[in-house]
Design a protein around this motif. Sequence first.
Motif, PDB file in Angstrom:
ATOM      1  N   GLU A 228       0.834  -1.212   0.000  1.00  0.00           N
ATOM      2  CA  GLU A 228       0.000   0.000   0.000  1.00  0.00           C
ATOM      3  C   GLU A 228       0.864   1.255   0.000  1.00  0.00           C
ATOM      4  O   GLU A 228       0.561   2.240  -0.676  1.00  0.00           O
ATOM      5  N   SER A 229       1.942   1.190   0.751  1.00  0.00           N
ATOM      6  CA  SER A 229       2.865   2.327   0.821  1.00  0.00           C
ATOM      7  C   SER A 229       3.509   2.579  -0.542  1.00  0.00           C
ATOM      8  O   SER A 229       3.630   3.715  -1.004  1.00  0.00           O
ATOM      9  N   PHE A 230       3.909   1.489  -1.215  1.00  0.00           N
ATOM     10  CA  PHE A 230       4.516   1.601  -2.550  1.00  0.00           C
ATOM     11  C   PHE A 230       3.516   2.210  -3.545  1.00  0.00           C
ATOM     12  O   PHE A 230       3.855   3.105  -4.324  1.00  0.00           O
ATOM     13  N   VAL A 231       2.253   1.716  -3.521  1.00  0.00           N
ATOM     14  CA  VAL A 231       1.231   2.207  -4.460  1.00  0.00           C
ATOM     15  C   VAL A 231       0.994   3.698  -4.243  1.00  0.00           C
ATOM     16  O   VAL A 231       0.898   4.482  -5.196  1.00  0.00           O
ATOM     17  N   GLU A 232       0.913   4.107  -2.972  1.00  0.00           N
ATOM     18  CA  GLU A 232       0.710   5.529  -2.653  1.00  0.00           C
ATOM     19  C   GLU A 232       1.839   6.376  -3.246  1.00  0.00           C
ATOM     20  O   GLU A 232       1.602   7.422  -3.858  1.00  0.00           O
ATOM     21  N   HIS A 233       3.072   5.887  -3.081  1.00  0.00           N
ATOM     22  CA  HIS A 233       4.251   6.584  -3.622  1.00  0.00           C
ATOM     23  C   HIS A 233       4.186   6.624  -5.162  1.00  0.00           C
ATOM     24  O   HIS A 233       4.496   7.644  -5.777  1.00  0.00           O
ATOM     25  N   PHE A 234       3.745   5.512  -5.755  1.00  0.00           N
ATOM     26  CA  PHE A 234       3.712   5.397  -7.221  1.00  0.00           C
ATOM     27  C   PHE A 234       2.677   6.344  -7.838  1.00  0.00           C
ATOM     28  O   PHE A 234       2.927   6.983  -8.859  1.00  0.00           O
ATOM     29  N   ILE A 235       1.478   6.423  -7.215  1.00  0.00           N
ATOM     30  CA  ILE A 235       0.403   7.201  -7.858  1.00  0.00           C
ATOM     31  C   ILE A 235       0.452   8.702  -7.525  1.00  0.00           C
ATOM     32  O   ILE A 235      -0.243   9.496  -8.160  1.00  0.00           O
ATOM     33  N   LYS A 236       1.302   9.087  -6.572  1.00  0.00           N
ATOM     34  CA  LYS A 236       1.343  10.493  -6.127  1.00  0.00           C
ATOM     35  C   LYS A 236       1.557  11.476  -7.285  1.00  0.00           C
ATOM     36  O   LYS A 236       0.774  12.417  -7.472  1.00  0.00           O
ATOM     37  N   PRO A 237       2.614  11.294  -8.126  1.00  0.00           N
ATOM     38  CA  PRO A 237       2.817  12.260  -9.215  1.00  0.00           C
ATOM     39  C   PRO A 237       1.712  12.208 -10.272  1.00  0.00           C
ATOM     40  O   PRO A 237       1.381  13.223 -10.887  1.00  0.00           O
TER      41      PRO A 237
END
Length: 755
Positions: A228-237
């Motif tokens: 979940e942490s990775f996905v949040e980081h990925f979709i931020k930009p």
Amino acid sequence: MPVEAVVAIDLEKERAEILKRYRKLLRSAKPFLQNDDAKNIKRAFMMSAEAHKEMRRKSGEPYIYHPIAVAQICVDEIGLGPTAIVAALLHDVVEDTEIELSDIEKVFGKKVAQIIDGLTKISGTFEYGTSQQAENFRKMLLTLSEDIRVILIKLADRLHNMRTLSSMAKDKQLKIASETLYLYAPLAHRLGLHAIKTELEDLGLKYTEPEVYKEIARKLSDNKRSRESFVEHFIKPIKKDLDEKKYKYSIKGRPKSIYSIYNKIKSSNTSFENIFDLFAVRIVLNAPREREKAECWEVYSIVTDHYKPNPDRLKDWVSTPKSNGYESLHTTVMSKPYASEKTGRWVEVQIRSHRMDEIAEKGVAAHWKYKGNDTRTNDTFESWLSQVREALENTDKGKSAVELVDEIKNSLYNEEVFVFTPKGKLIVLQAGATALDFAFDIHSEVGARCIGAKVGGKLVPLSHKLQNGDQIEILTSAKQKPSEDWLRLVVTTKAKTRIKDFIKEENKSHVVHGRDLIEHRLKIMGIPHLTLEITNQLRAYYNAKDANDLFYRFGKGYIQVDQLKHWKADREMHERKQAEKVIQLPITDGKTFTKEIKKLHGERKDADALLIGEDMDKVDYTLAKCCNPISGDDVFGFVTINEGIKIHRTKCPNATELMSRHGDRVIKAQWASQIQMSFTVNLLISGIDRAGLVHDVTRVISSELKVNIMGLNIGVNDGLFEGKITLMVHDTDHLDLLVQQLEQVSGVVEVSRGE
């Protein structure tokens, strides 16, 4: 407190719970209801509740919970309306109660009766060697062209049965789960019911491979927070750009299903830890109909501004939808390294509109909702439906239900290839289709006379595999005619059916001649009639697909008629051995065998199971060569047509198919713990080569564990070795110990059990 009072309180609670579930169904259905719909649903509920009032499910719950749940799935998860709700509430009454189809037609009309008829299993006895499951599946499919709701309700029924499967006996769980994976999950896939297909696959795996299922589920749960942490980081930009450009959207990351991860582990021969695309990111746009396609590509541009795409993994189903109506734009991009990672990882991004998302989740029902708006999805879906209809129409040409189910099944999971005629008409075929498939899709006579094709103006053979965008011109000759070799050149059901039809016409004379030869020789050998039983024995002995295949091979001279003397000698020896058994063949199905074995075992616990090792002198059974079961394996028995009972591992590569097509011939079997037996097993071993490796491996097996090696084959390539060792073990514990010891040998990377 008296027992009667307790029962009364429980019954009151149950009545209240039944009404609560019924009212929830009505609330969900309210947006669809018109005129007398609510009254009809109430009538159906009352009729079902009354018909099933004395019945309970294996869990002990009132049976009426099941039809209400099926109707609820039809509304909430498939999006069906009042007619389907009525049919779902009544779907079991004709099969399980005194109510007849004519009673339903009087109250609810012809349409509801027709749907329920399609959902009612065929009763009565079946010809020896046929498949009751296949016949029922064929009956259900026959309604496909008339009313697709039959199959949608059946999928809802199957989904609820799978959700409540834990209360069933283990052998029933295995049978139902195997049938689900073999037939119903692929059918849900083809009808575009992605959410239902995924859940059916996961639940199927939960009961066919419970340990594997638990292990993957545990690992997904363990890494949920970091994922979940990775996905949040990925979709931020991506979110930042979408917000700036004022798109209306939702975005989320979701893990891939347990079953798809399991398949990837199997197909890539890798471990869970080595699979990087464990999840997909989905962007759903609230775009007006006329802007959907443009916005999907605009968002694709935003995603690829931030992450580099893999050009080989771009799937454009927005311009050309799949034949089940699925529309979406898929790309796989490389993320930037995150947290302690040294490299990025591949992430699948799906981009679609809200309308496309509804079609992707609810499939054909949503597709019908939008039917008037999009001829592209109509054309491709209708194309698949017409293929199914065509296969069904050919069932009167001697095709068995099993053949039909296989053909339909083969068309369910396949990806597609999009090609064009010389005039620019789009033709959708399954992936792997050849120029010959294309020719038969145009017309049967064009296919039968095809001698080659031109793709982009260049001459290609019949076997040429088509690529997306190919424009094909078919070349024909009046002298050309189909041959058996052509069956290896085609993949589509239509082409295979047409080729078989042409060949059957051609081969009729060989079939008749072969039958005459066999009958004549049998009379000389003292067997006056070629009965169905003898035909089945010969078919099994010569490994023929069916009776016609058997006669054809004799008629063509592929099998010489003097070979029948060997069959007769083997048959007589088998009959002498069989005469010594307590349970006599032929036993045609699992129920008959279970009755016989219960008589034999008396009051013993598990009296309905065949005891392997103990019952050998009473029952004609052998261990199946396709999976080589050993003591300790989970196993089942299968009643064959002529070769007694075969014992298979539940993980046998053929298990799913046997249980799906011939579940009525599956029996319970277990190992007799007090009998010491030896079994042949194959071990696959691989690793890094070094001097003395083979010596160390054989020393562990022979000297330390005192296991007999029956065969050893190890090959080396570029410093890596792969090998197969055939040896004798007592049971699975013995095998596990051996595998553990071999894994300790220096250089050995992997040891696994082979078939």
